[in-house]
Design an enzyme around this catalytic site. Structure first.
Site, mmCIF file in Angstrom:
data_model
loop_
_atom_site.group_PDB
_atom_site.id
_atom_site.type_symbol
_atom_site.label_atom_id
_atom_site.label_comp_id
_atom_site.label_asym_id
_atom_site.label_seq_id
_atom_site.Cartn_x
_atom_site.Cartn_y
_atom_site.Cartn_z
ATOM 1 N N CYS A 1 0.819 -1.211 0.000
ATOM 2 C CA CYS A 1 0.000 0.000 0.000
ATOM 3 C C CYS A 1 0.857 1.267 0.000
ATOM 4 O O CYS A 1 1.478 1.589 -0.993
ATOM 5 C CB CYS A 1 -1.006 -0.027 1.151
ATOM 6 S SG CYS A 1 -2.321 1.188 0.939
ATOM 7 N N HIS B 1 -3.715 -5.397 0.177
ATOM 8 C CA HIS B 1 -3.348 -5.739 1.562
ATOM 9 C C HIS B 1 -3.297 -7.244 1.835
ATOM 10 O O HIS B 1 -4.213 -7.788 2.459
ATOM 11 C CB HIS B 1 -4.325 -5.066 2.535
ATOM 12 C CG HIS B 1 -4.154 -3.590 2.617
ATOM 13 N ND1 HIS B 1 -3.239 -3.004 3.464
ATOM 14 C CD2 HIS B 1 -4.728 -2.586 1.918
ATOM 15 C CE1 HIS B 1 -3.279 -1.687 3.305
ATOM 16 N NE2 HIS B 1 -4.170 -1.404 2.369
ATOM 17 N N GLU C 1 -1.608 -8.654 4.039
ATOM 18 C CA GLU C 1 -1.470 -8.908 5.482
ATOM 19 C C GLU C 1 -2.826 -9.133 6.139
ATOM 20 O O GLU C 1 -2.899 -9.623 7.256
ATOM 21 C CB GLU C 1 -0.722 -7.742 6.166
ATOM 22 C CG GLU C 1 -1.542 -6.505 6.477
ATOM 23 C CD GLU C 1 -1.782 -5.596 5.264
ATOM 24 O OE1 GLU C 1 -1.461 -6.004 4.139
ATOM 25 O OE2 GLU C 1 -2.312 -4.482 5.464
#
Ligand code: MN
Length: 234
Positions: free
Chosen positions: A108, A209, A211
């Site tokens: 990001c 994203h 994660e």
């Protein structure tokens, strides 16, 4: 083989005047076989050089908008909150890491920062500056504001993401002019660059994203694994 130790750039909470961390960044590294350590934003040059020389890889995390001054623009009202200390530390560290040719994974803001550090520019706000863009900002990062990303052949992503992958989307900025040394690894259907890499270097970054969904999304976990593999020293 020793587990690689990964420096994780901390998040910044302006209101609390404090660094913080989302567990997913740490857990994604752990799930892929690495050891994460959170770095400091108050670091001096000695600390930055020490990390660059002694850690095996670096995760540039999400967060505030990069200061437009760094790509030659004034901050517009549509630009979001900035974190000048992160900009300073991260650009210094990124350049040192490049000199030492160590692996970097950007997520990001991490992708945006890398593009700016290498001379690229950003949309300060996609909805108001990019014609025909679709909505890239979900109401939460886990949101089902999913879109697809077409994967470029011969990019690092093409080894494990197939030709198209489905991603989450939680960003209002993005790459406008790609830095000369970066190549596109993937783009969304509205033409926005969503993944980049640096040929000949272990620098790889995505706008989405991983994660947040590496425990359920195979491609997200594969990205962390790819990063940790490239961070392993002989
Ligand atoms: Mn997106």
């Amino acid at each position: 083989m020793k587990k690689p130790v990964i420096g994780v750039l901390p998040l910044w909470d302006e209101e609390k005047d404090s660094i913080w961390m989302l567990p997913g960044y740490m857990e994604g590294i752990e799930a892929a076989g690495g050891i994460p350590v959170i770095l400091s934003l108050s670091a001096d040059e000695d600390a930055l050089l020490y990390w660059a020389e002694n850690l095996d890889g670096f995760l540039f995390t999400g967060g505030q908008d990069v200061d437009p001054v760094l790509y030659g623009e004034e901050k517009l009202p549509v630009c979001g909150e900035l974190s000048p200390e992160r900009d300073r530390i991260e650009i210094f560290l990124f350049k040192k890491i490049l000199e030492l040719n160590k692996p970097v994974f950007g997520i990001c803001r991490g992708l945006q920062l890398i593009n700016v550090a290498l001379g690229g520019t950003l949309y300060q706000d996609i909805p108001s500056q990019m014609a025909n863009s679709f909505v890239h900002e979900g109401t939460s990062a886990e949101d089902i504001a999913y879109h697809t990303v077409a994967i470029w052949e011969k990019s690092p992503l093409s080894d494990f993401a197939g030709k198209v992958c489905k991603v989450n989307s939680y960003h209002h900025q993005g790459i406008r002019d790609l830095a000369p040394e970066l190549k596109i690894a993937g783009a969304s259907e509205d033409g926005l660059v969503e993944a980049v890499y640096m040929p000949g270097r272990n620098v790889f970054a995505v706008q989405w994203h991983p994660e947040l969904n590496f425990s359920t999304d195979g491609t997200s976990l594969a990205m962390f694994r790819y990063f940790i593999e490239t961070s392993k020293t002989k």
